[in-house]
Design a protein around this motif. Structure first.
Motif, PDB file in Angstrom:
ATOM      1  N   ASP A   1       0.820  -1.215   0.000  1.00 52.35           N
ATOM      2  CA  ASP A   1       0.000   0.000   0.000  1.00 52.35           C
ATOM      3  C   ASP A   1       0.852   1.262   0.000  1.00 52.35           C
ATOM      4  O   ASP A   1       0.460   2.283  -0.581  1.00 52.35           O
ATOM      5  CB  ASP A   1      -0.917   0.016   1.226  1.00 52.35           C
ATOM      6  CG  ASP A   1      -2.113  -0.924   1.085  1.00 52.35           C
ATOM      7  OD1 ASP A   1      -2.427  -1.318  -0.044  1.00 52.35           O
ATOM      8  OD2 ASP A   1      -2.730  -1.248   2.114  1.00 52.35           O
TER       9      ASP A   1
ATOM     10  N   ALA B   1      -5.356  -1.753   3.457  1.00 50.99           N
ATOM     11  CA  ALA B   1      -5.980  -3.033   3.092  1.00 50.99           C
ATOM     12  C   ALA B   1      -7.447  -3.073   3.521  1.00 50.99           C
ATOM     13  O   ALA B   1      -7.921  -4.086   4.054  1.00 50.99           O
ATOM     14  CB  ALA B   1      -5.199  -4.198   3.687  1.00 50.99           C
ATOM     15  N   PHE B   2      -8.179  -2.000   3.261  1.00 50.73           N
ATOM     16  CA  PHE B   2      -9.591  -1.943   3.646  1.00 50.73           C
ATOM     17  C   PHE B   2     -10.443  -2.813   2.729  1.00 50.73           C
ATOM     18  O   PHE B   2     -10.448  -2.629   1.509  1.00 50.73           O
ATOM     19  CB  PHE B   2     -10.119  -0.507   3.559  1.00 50.73           C
ATOM     20  CG  PHE B   2      -9.722   0.373   4.705  1.00 50.73           C
ATOM     21  CD1 PHE B   2     -10.313   0.219   5.947  1.00 50.73           C
ATOM     22  CD2 PHE B   2      -8.760   1.346   4.543  1.00 50.73           C
ATOM     23  CE1 PHE B   2      -9.945   1.034   7.014  1.00 50.73           C
ATOM     24  CE2 PHE B   2      -8.386   2.170   5.596  1.00 50.73           C
ATOM     25  CZ  PHE B   2      -8.981   2.013   6.846  1.00 50.73           C
ATOM     26  N   SER B   3     -11.198  -3.733   3.314  1.00 44.43           N
ATOM     27  CA  SER B   3     -12.217  -4.438   2.547  1.00 44.43           C
ATOM     28  C   SER B   3     -13.352  -3.464   2.261  1.00 44.43           C
ATOM     29  O   SER B   3     -13.774  -2.708   3.145  1.00 44.43           O
ATOM     30  CB  SER B   3     -12.756  -5.634   3.335  1.00 44.43           C
ATOM     31  OG  SER B   3     -11.743  -6.589   3.544  1.00 44.43           O
TER      32      SER B   3
ATOM     33  N   PRO C   1     -11.202   0.796  -5.529  1.00 46.79           N
ATOM     34  CA  PRO C   1     -10.702  -0.582  -5.421  1.00 46.79           C
ATOM     35  C   PRO C   1      -9.400  -0.793  -6.181  1.00 46.79           C
ATOM     36  O   PRO C   1      -9.142  -0.139  -7.197  1.00 46.79           O
ATOM     37  CB  PRO C   1     -11.837  -1.415  -6.037  1.00 46.79           C
ATOM     38  CG  PRO C   1     -13.046  -0.538  -5.962  1.00 46.79           C
ATOM     39  CD  PRO C   1     -12.522   0.853  -6.176  1.00 46.79           C
TER      40      PRO C   1
ATOM     41  N   ASN D   1      -8.568  -7.788  -5.056  1.00 46.23           N
ATOM     42  CA  ASN D   1      -9.626  -8.635  -4.526  1.00 46.23           C
ATOM     43  C   ASN D   1      -9.023  -9.538  -3.457  1.00 46.23           C
ATOM     44  O   ASN D   1      -7.862  -9.944  -3.560  1.00 46.23           O
ATOM     45  CB  ASN D   1     -10.239  -9.513  -5.625  1.00 46.23           C
ATOM     46  CG  ASN D   1     -11.203  -8.736  -6.498  1.00 46.23           C
ATOM     47  OD1 ASN D   1     -12.089  -8.055  -5.991  1.00 46.23           O
ATOM     48  ND2 ASN D   1     -11.044  -8.846  -7.806  1.00 46.23           N
TER      49      ASN D   1
ATOM     50  N   SER E   1     -11.024 -13.537   3.605  1.00 48.48           N
ATOM     51  CA  SER E   1     -10.496 -13.784   4.944  1.00 48.48           C
ATOM     52  C   SER E   1     -10.050 -15.230   5.097  1.00 48.48           C
ATOM     53  O   SER E   1     -10.623 -16.146   4.513  1.00 48.48           O
ATOM     54  CB  SER E   1     -11.557 -13.470   6.006  1.00 48.48           C
ATOM     55  OG  SER E   1     -11.887 -12.107   5.994  1.00 48.48           O
TER      56      SER E   1
ATOM     57  N   ASP F   1      -7.238 -10.964   6.761  1.00 52.16           N
ATOM     58  CA  ASP F   1      -7.057 -11.079   5.318  1.00 52.16           C
ATOM     59  C   ASP F   1      -6.110 -12.235   5.007  1.00 52.16           C
ATOM     60  O   ASP F   1      -5.032 -12.353   5.601  1.00 52.16           O
ATOM     61  CB  ASP F   1      -6.492  -9.773   4.778  1.00 52.16           C
ATOM     62  CG  ASP F   1      -6.060  -9.873   3.340  1.00 52.16           C
ATOM     63  OD1 ASP F   1      -6.925  -9.755   2.460  1.00 52.16           O
ATOM     64  OD2 ASP F   1      -4.857 -10.087   3.103  1.00 52.16           O
TER      65      ASP F   1
ATOM     66  N   THR G   1     -10.643  -4.873  -2.215  1.00 49.73           N
ATOM     67  CA  THR G   1      -9.866  -4.072  -1.276  1.00 49.73           C
ATOM     68  C   THR G   1      -9.691  -2.699  -1.912  1.00 49.73           C
ATOM     69  O   THR G   1      -9.412  -2.604  -3.111  1.00 49.73           O
ATOM     70  CB  THR G   1      -8.490  -4.716  -1.027  1.00 49.73           C
ATOM     71  OG1 THR G   1      -8.686  -6.007  -0.468  1.00 49.73           O
ATOM     72  CG2 THR G   1      -7.654  -3.873  -0.080  1.00 49.73           C
TER      73      THR G   1
ATOM     74  N   THR H   1      -5.469 -12.257  -6.621  1.00 52.97           N
ATOM     75  CA  THR H   1      -5.997 -11.026  -6.014  1.00 52.97           C
ATOM     76  C   THR H   1      -6.052  -9.866  -7.003  1.00 52.97           C
ATOM     77  O   THR H   1      -6.507  -8.783  -6.656  1.00 52.97           O
ATOM     78  CB  THR H   1      -5.135 -10.597  -4.811  1.00 52.97           C
ATOM     79  OG1 THR H   1      -3.805 -10.293  -5.262  1.00 52.97           O
ATOM     80  CG2 THR H   1      -5.068 -11.693  -3.758  1.00 52.97           C
TER      81      THR H   1
END
Length: 307
Positions: free
Chosen positions: A94, A134-136, A149, A152, A155, A233, A261, A301
């Protein structure tokens, strides 16, 4: 920000897994968030490149005149954001990605370490310009912030190595067990309560949920035996497990509730359009792909750019 727990028996085995990142003291307390050094964009090969003039033209006047993008992250979530060996410099996927987006927008980037559950309120209070931790992307979070976004993910669950309780990433496997999660994360806010209800609706014991200020603290609770497993995650949890020198491991089962994400932006901010344009360029010009390889993120992802 999160700092590693100083437990002599665990520090050696968990040194890599707990070097302060998306949240850092374990147990009950947290230390005050600290600002990481300002980052001039373009530091790594993937962040270098020309300004995306079309994206930069969409910047709000206040951001453009300031020339700096304040990015809040919880530096306890390897490989997305964590502290380098100097325990001061924030690194991770990030961090590199927002540096790259800043470069495309012609902005410098200032990284700020913040407790995970304080980032979204901090955006509303205008303490930061964006949140990258890393926010869903969830409907509940989307009520208060907007998202751009970029990946992807879902969890996963980790337990002590050898998985002595035979747990699986399956709701019915978790009934009656004590499961840890990070405070403010989707696992603790929504997924574990939902799993617990599945258990009780089926006549099984509820899941006992233990929330920790940092992911490091949740991981250490597994190693110490305070909890039976930790949910987070899958990508980050898998890498933290590998860095634990065999202290804990992912358990079997598919990702639970895969979701996008995203980078969080204040609700209704004009900054979203500029970030979306810069992100589209980063997804199509190989920047995101390069960073995924650098930080060993699985190809599964990857988020395909929207036309």
């Amino acid at each position: 920000m999160r700092h590693p727990i100083r437990l002599p028996a665990l520090v050696a085995g968990l040194a890599l897994a707990v070097t302060a990142c998306t949240n850092a003291s374990a147990g009950a307390g947290t230390s005050a968030p600290q600002a990481a050094p300002a980052s001039a964009t373009g530091g790594s090969p993937a962040t270098k490149g020309a300004v995306d003039a079309a994206a930069a033209a969409l910047l709000p006047a206040a951001i453009k005149s300031k020339g700096v993008l304040a990015v809040a992250s919880d530096a306890s979530y390897r490989p997305f954001e964590y502290f380098d060996t100097d325990n001061r410099t924030m690194i991770g996927f990030d961090i590199d990605l927002t540096d790259a987006l800043g470069a495309k927008l012609g902005l410098k980037v200032r990284h700020v370490n913040a407790g995970f559950d304080s980032i979204l309120p901090g955006l509303a209070a205008k303490k930061y310009d964006i949140g990258a931790s890393a926010f869903s992307v969830t409907p509940e979070r989307s009520k208060t912030v907007d998202f751009v976004p970029y990946l992807n993910g879902g969890s996963g669950l980790a337990a002590k190595t050898g998985n002595p309780l035979g747990l699986k990433m399956d709701p019915m496997s978790l009934c009656g067990h004590t499961i840890a999660a990070q405070k403010g994360a989707i696992q603790g806010l929504d997924q574990l309560p939902t799993i617990s209800k599945i258990c009780t609706d089926a006549g099984k014991p509820a899941v006992k949920i233990e929330l920790f200020p940092s992911q490091d603290g949740a991981n250490l609770a597994v190693v110490s035996g305070r909890v039976d497993a930790v949910m987070a995650d899958t990508v980050s949890l898998g890498m933290q497990a590998k860095a634990s020198n065999g202290q804990f491991e992912l358990v079997p089962g598919p990702d639970y509730e895969p979701a996008p994400t995203g980078i969080a932006v204040p609700k209704g901010s004009a900054l979203k359009a500029a970030l979306e344009a810069a992100m589209k360029t980063a997804l199509t010009d190989g920047t995101v792909e390069s960073l995924m390889k650098k930080w060993n993120l699985p190809a599964s992802t990857s988020l395909k750019p929207r036309s």
